[in-house]
Design an enzyme around this catalytic site. Sequence first.
Site, PDB file in Angstrom:
ATOM      1  N   SER A  94      45.934  36.770  42.361  1.00 34.16           N
ATOM      2  CA  SER A  94      45.463  36.886  40.971  1.00 34.16           C
ATOM      3  C   SER A  94      46.581  37.398  40.080  1.00 34.16           C
ATOM      4  CB  SER A  94      44.301  37.879  40.885  1.00 34.16           C
ATOM      5  OG  SER A  94      43.315  37.588  41.822  1.00 34.16           O
TER       6      SER A  94
HETATM    7  N1  SAH Z   1      43.315  39.673  46.513  1.00 32.58           N
HETATM    8  C1  SAH Z   1      44.097  38.576  46.966  1.00 32.58           C
HETATM    9  C2  SAH Z   1      43.635  37.292  46.334  1.00 32.58           C
HETATM   10  C3  SAH Z   1      43.403  36.248  47.356  1.00 32.58           C
HETATM   11  S1  SAH Z   1      42.587  34.785  46.822  1.00 32.58           S
HETATM   12  C4  SAH Z   1      45.577  38.820  46.783  1.00 32.58           C
HETATM   13  O1  SAH Z   1      45.971  39.841  46.218  1.00 32.58           O
HETATM   14  O2  SAH Z   1      46.367  37.982  47.235  1.00 32.58           O
HETATM   15  C5  SAH Z   1      41.002  35.022  47.524  1.00 32.58           C
HETATM   16  C6  SAH Z   1      40.922  35.067  49.014  1.00 32.58           C
HETATM   17  O3  SAH Z   1      39.544  35.154  49.361  1.00 32.58           O
HETATM   18  C7  SAH Z   1      41.469  33.855  49.739  1.00 32.58           C
HETATM   19  O4  SAH Z   1      42.484  34.253  50.609  1.00 32.58           O
HETATM   20  C8  SAH Z   1      40.257  33.313  50.505  1.00 32.58           C
HETATM   21  O5  SAH Z   1      40.582  32.796  51.783  1.00 32.58           O
HETATM   22  C9  SAH Z   1      39.404  34.545  50.619  1.00 32.58           C
HETATM   23  N2  SAH Z   1      37.981  34.330  50.894  1.00 32.58           N
HETATM   24  C10 SAH Z   1      37.144  33.383  50.391  1.00 32.58           C
HETATM   25  N3  SAH Z   1      35.905  33.526  50.920  1.00 32.58           N
HETATM   26  C11 SAH Z   1      35.963  34.589  51.769  1.00 32.58           C
HETATM   27  C12 SAH Z   1      35.026  35.242  52.616  1.00 32.58           C
HETATM   28  N4  SAH Z   1      33.742  34.845  52.739  1.00 32.58           N
HETATM   29  N5  SAH Z   1      35.438  36.299  53.348  1.00 32.58           N
HETATM   30  C13 SAH Z   1      36.708  36.736  53.279  1.00 32.58           C
HETATM   31  N6  SAH Z   1      37.658  36.166  52.503  1.00 32.58           N
HETATM   32  C14 SAH Z   1      37.287  35.104  51.752  1.00 32.58           C
END
Ligand code: SAH
Length: 250
Positions: A94
Site C-alpha cells: 500500500s
Molecule cells: N500489508 C501488506 C500489503 C499486502 S497486499 C504490505 O505491507 O506489503 C495484501 C495481502 O493480503 C496480499 O499479500 C494477499 O495475498 C493477502 N491476503 C488476501 N487474502 C488473504 C487472507 N484471507 N488471509 C491472509 N492474507 C490474505
Amino acid sequence: MQPRRPGFPARLDGWAAPRPAAAQPAASTPQGVGLDSAAVRARMVQRLAAGGIRARAVLQAMGQVPRHQFVDSALANQAYEDTSLPIGLAQTISKPSVVARMAELLLGAECAQAAGLGRVLEIGTGCGYQAAVLAGFAREVYSIERLRALHEKARENLRPLRLHNLHLLLGDGMLGYARGAPYAAIIAAAGGDALPPAWCEQLAIGGRLVAPMAGPGGRQVLLVVDRTAQGLTQTVLESVHFVPLKSGIA
Ligand code: SAH
C-alpha cells in the site's frame, strides 16, 4: 503469554536515525541501503504530516522502517514516493499515506497523543512493510498471509530488523488468529465483500477494526468497526483500492 522481551521499543532506534539534511548528498532517491535513505524517509514523514497525519507514534514508526528494503531493488528509488508498488504474485504494498491513515485510525480518537497499542492482528502480510510499521508501536503484532511465497519473502525482509514482537503466520486470515485474541486492533490489507465473523469475535471490547470492504455500487470503502460493551458500531469512510481478500492458503 509471550515473555516480555528486553529492548522494546528501543530496538527500532538506530536503524536509521534521521540525519540533518545538510549532511546529505544531493540525491533525492535512496541508493539501496545508502546513507541518504534516512533523509528521504524523513521527507516522506514530513509529507505525511503535512497531509494530515497527526499520530506521532505512526509518524515515528514510518520514519524508522526502511521501506526501500521491502520492495524489489529495481523499485527502491520509488519506495518513498506516495505510491503503491508491486510485490509479486499480483499483490501490492500500500502507498505510505494509506498505511499511515489506517494505522492512525487504529489508534482512535486520541491518536495524536497515543503512545501505542496492545495486541494487533494484521490480515495480509504481503512484503511485511506494514507489519514492521505496526510493530513499532504495538505491544505484539500477529500478521497472517495466505500466499506461502509472500509469507517467506516477508520473513526474509523482516529478518534484519529483529522485531521480536512481530509474529508472522501462514494461514487464511479470514479465520483470524484465535490464539492471539482478543485484539486491541485488527487491520486488513485486502478487501472482501463482507466482514469475516471471526474478526469481530476476536476484537477486544474497546478494540477497533479497520478494513477495506465492498461498499455501495461496487466501490471499495474503508470500514471502521468499534467494539463496545454494547456491541459493534460501523463507520464507512473514504473509497480505497485494495487487492481482494481470498480464502484458503496457496
Ligand atoms: N500489508 C501488506 C500489503 C499486502 S497486499 C504490505 O505491507 O506489503 C495484501 C495481502 O493480503 C496480499 O499479500 C494477499 O495475498 C493477502 N491476503 C488476501 N487474502 C488473504 C487472507 N484471507 N488471509 C491472509 N492474507 C490474505
